[in-house]
Design an enzyme around this catalytic site. Structure first.
Site, PDB file in Angstrom:
ATOM      1  N   HIS A 197       9.477  -4.805  45.444  1.00  0.00           N
ATOM      2  CA  HIS A 197       9.998  -5.520  44.270  1.00  0.00           C
ATOM      3  C   HIS A 197       9.562  -6.988  44.194  1.00  0.00           C
ATOM      4  O   HIS A 197      10.381  -7.898  44.063  1.00  0.00           O
ATOM      5  CB  HIS A 197      11.525  -5.440  44.233  1.00  0.00           C
ATOM      6  CG  HIS A 197      12.043  -4.172  43.605  1.00  0.00           C
ATOM      7  ND1 HIS A 197      11.696  -3.785  42.324  1.00  0.00           N
ATOM      8  CD2 HIS A 197      12.871  -3.214  44.083  1.00  0.00           C
ATOM      9  CE1 HIS A 197      12.289  -2.642  42.040  1.00  0.00           C
ATOM     10  NE2 HIS A 197      13.003  -2.264  43.088  1.00  0.00           N
ATOM     11  N   ASP A 245       7.942   1.124  43.891  1.00  0.00           N
ATOM     12  CA  ASP A 245       8.572  -0.071  43.316  1.00  0.00           C
ATOM     13  C   ASP A 245       7.995  -1.333  43.945  1.00  0.00           C
ATOM     14  O   ASP A 245       8.698  -2.137  44.580  1.00  0.00           O
ATOM     15  CB  ASP A 245      10.096  -0.045  43.463  1.00  0.00           C
ATOM     16  CG  ASP A 245      10.769   0.795  42.384  1.00  0.00           C
ATOM     17  OD1 ASP A 245      10.060   1.398  41.553  1.00  0.00           O
ATOM     18  OD2 ASP A 245      12.015   0.850  42.377  1.00  0.00           O
ATOM     19  N   ASP A 305      11.246  -0.506  49.139  1.00  0.00           N
ATOM     20  CA  ASP A 305      10.893  -1.070  47.837  1.00  0.00           C
ATOM     21  C   ASP A 305      10.624  -2.572  47.974  1.00  0.00           C
ATOM     22  O   ASP A 305      11.505  -3.335  48.365  1.00  0.00           O
ATOM     23  CB  ASP A 305      12.033  -0.872  46.838  1.00  0.00           C
ATOM     24  CG  ASP A 305      12.506   0.577  46.736  1.00  0.00           C
ATOM     25  OD1 ASP A 305      12.550   1.270  47.773  1.00  0.00           O
ATOM     26  OD2 ASP A 305      12.837   1.000  45.629  1.00  0.00           O
ATOM     27  N   ASN A 317       9.758   4.227  40.014  1.00  0.00           N
ATOM     28  CA  ASN A 317      10.173   4.196  38.612  1.00  0.00           C
ATOM     29  C   ASN A 317       9.789   2.879  37.930  1.00  0.00           C
ATOM     30  O   ASN A 317       9.543   2.854  36.720  1.00  0.00           O
ATOM     31  CB  ASN A 317      11.673   4.457  38.486  1.00  0.00           C
ATOM     32  CG  ASN A 317      12.538   3.439  39.184  1.00  0.00           C
ATOM     33  OD1 ASN A 317      12.434   3.269  40.408  1.00  0.00           O
ATOM     34  ND2 ASN A 317      13.397   2.762  38.445  1.00  0.00           N
ATOM     35  N   HIS A 318       9.691   1.783  38.679  1.00  0.00           N
ATOM     36  CA  HIS A 318       9.334   0.506  38.043  1.00  0.00           C
ATOM     37  C   HIS A 318       7.862   0.475  37.636  1.00  0.00           C
ATOM     38  O   HIS A 318       7.530  -0.139  36.612  1.00  0.00           O
ATOM     39  CB  HIS A 318       9.697  -0.664  38.958  1.00  0.00           C
ATOM     40  CG  HIS A 318      11.151  -1.002  38.885  1.00  0.00           C
ATOM     41  ND1 HIS A 318      11.644  -2.043  38.128  1.00  0.00           N
ATOM     42  CD2 HIS A 318      12.221  -0.399  39.451  1.00  0.00           C
ATOM     43  CE1 HIS A 318      12.968  -2.078  38.242  1.00  0.00           C
ATOM     44  NE2 HIS A 318      13.337  -1.095  39.042  1.00  0.00           N
ATOM     45  N   HIS A 336      14.502   3.596  46.503  1.00  0.00           N
ATOM     46  CA  HIS A 336      15.138   3.701  45.183  1.00  0.00           C
ATOM     47  C   HIS A 336      16.606   3.289  45.165  1.00  0.00           C
ATOM     48  O   HIS A 336      17.018   2.507  44.314  1.00  0.00           O
ATOM     49  CB  HIS A 336      14.983   5.118  44.646  1.00  0.00           C
ATOM     50  CG  HIS A 336      15.393   5.306  43.223  1.00  0.00           C
ATOM     51  ND1 HIS A 336      14.934   4.490  42.206  1.00  0.00           N
ATOM     52  CD2 HIS A 336      16.210   6.225  42.623  1.00  0.00           C
ATOM     53  CE1 HIS A 336      15.437   4.908  41.057  1.00  0.00           C
ATOM     54  NE2 HIS A 336      16.223   5.941  41.282  1.00  0.00           N
TER      55      HIS A 336
END
Length: 219
Positions: free
Chosen positions: A20, A47, A18, A73-74, A180
């Protein structure tokens, strides 16, 4: 739901955890690995955005020919906010960067990015089939192609396997790489490899060659 890739015959394949918003960290890791954009491929567990310092740059990554990401999910939290007005969950979970952007521009860019980000990848590596999803695969890999809403939800949200320490193997695939759930170091549970090390908190972004993962799949 699922995009398949044949073996890379001209270069190497990598997977990254991820991101981010940690764009500069990703670029540093790619440089360290000697990543060649003309022949190597980078796969991401999703993500791309939120929490880190440069979500806007990370949202541009799906448009690079060498970069491929499944949806996390983001990305879906952002979609629900920008397209359906469900702002609360996204802003609580790192979406506040959008306040410094034009929301309509972000909405359009996200929409275009998601069209390139399926729920799952299947990649041929060293004679094996490796899968990638964001959070958790189903018990049988073939279930992904059912286009079932419950399965789609679990692919981006579920933590049942890691929560229970479930080491049963996913049928129909040699191994699956997921993100995740933040861990101190990557961890195998059965033939599922959890690689998220919380780059936005720890400064540690996991970047691995898929051939190395293929060599360490539990038998």
């Amino acid at each position: 739901m699922l995009q398949r890739f044949s073996a890379n015959t001209v270069g190497r394949d990598f997977v990254v955890s991820d991101i981010h918003g940690c764009y500069d960290l990703l670029m540093n890791e790619l440089d360290r690995a000697g990543f060649e954009r003309s022949r190597d491929r980078l796969f991401c567990v999703g993500d791309l955005i939120d929490r880190g310092p440069n979500s806007r740059a990370c949202l541009s990554l799906p448009f690079e020919p060498w970069f491929h990401a499944v949806r996390g999910n983001h990305e879906l939290l952002a979609r629900d906010a920008l397209e359906q007005g469900h702002w609360g969950m996204w802003l609580l979970n790192g979406g506040t960067w959008v306040r410094d952007e034009d929301p309509e521009t972000v909405r359009q860019r996200l929409h275009e990015a998601l069209s390139r980000m399926p729920y799952a990848f299947e990649i041929e590596v060293a004679g094996m089939r490796l899968g990638i999803v964001h959070a958790e695969p189903p018990t049988d890999w073939a279930m992904i192609e059912r286009d079932d809403a419950t399965i789609a939800h679990d692919l981006v949200w579920s933590r049942r396997r890691i929560g229970k320490g479930d080491s049963s193997k996913v049928r129909g695939i040699d191994a699956v790489v997921v993100g995740h759930t933040i861990l101190r170091t990557p961890k195998w549970l059965g033939n599922v490899y959890f690689i998220d090390t919380g780059a936005f908190m720890t400064g540690r972004l996991t970047l691995l060659a898929l051939e190395d993962i293929a060599r360490t799949v539990p038998r």
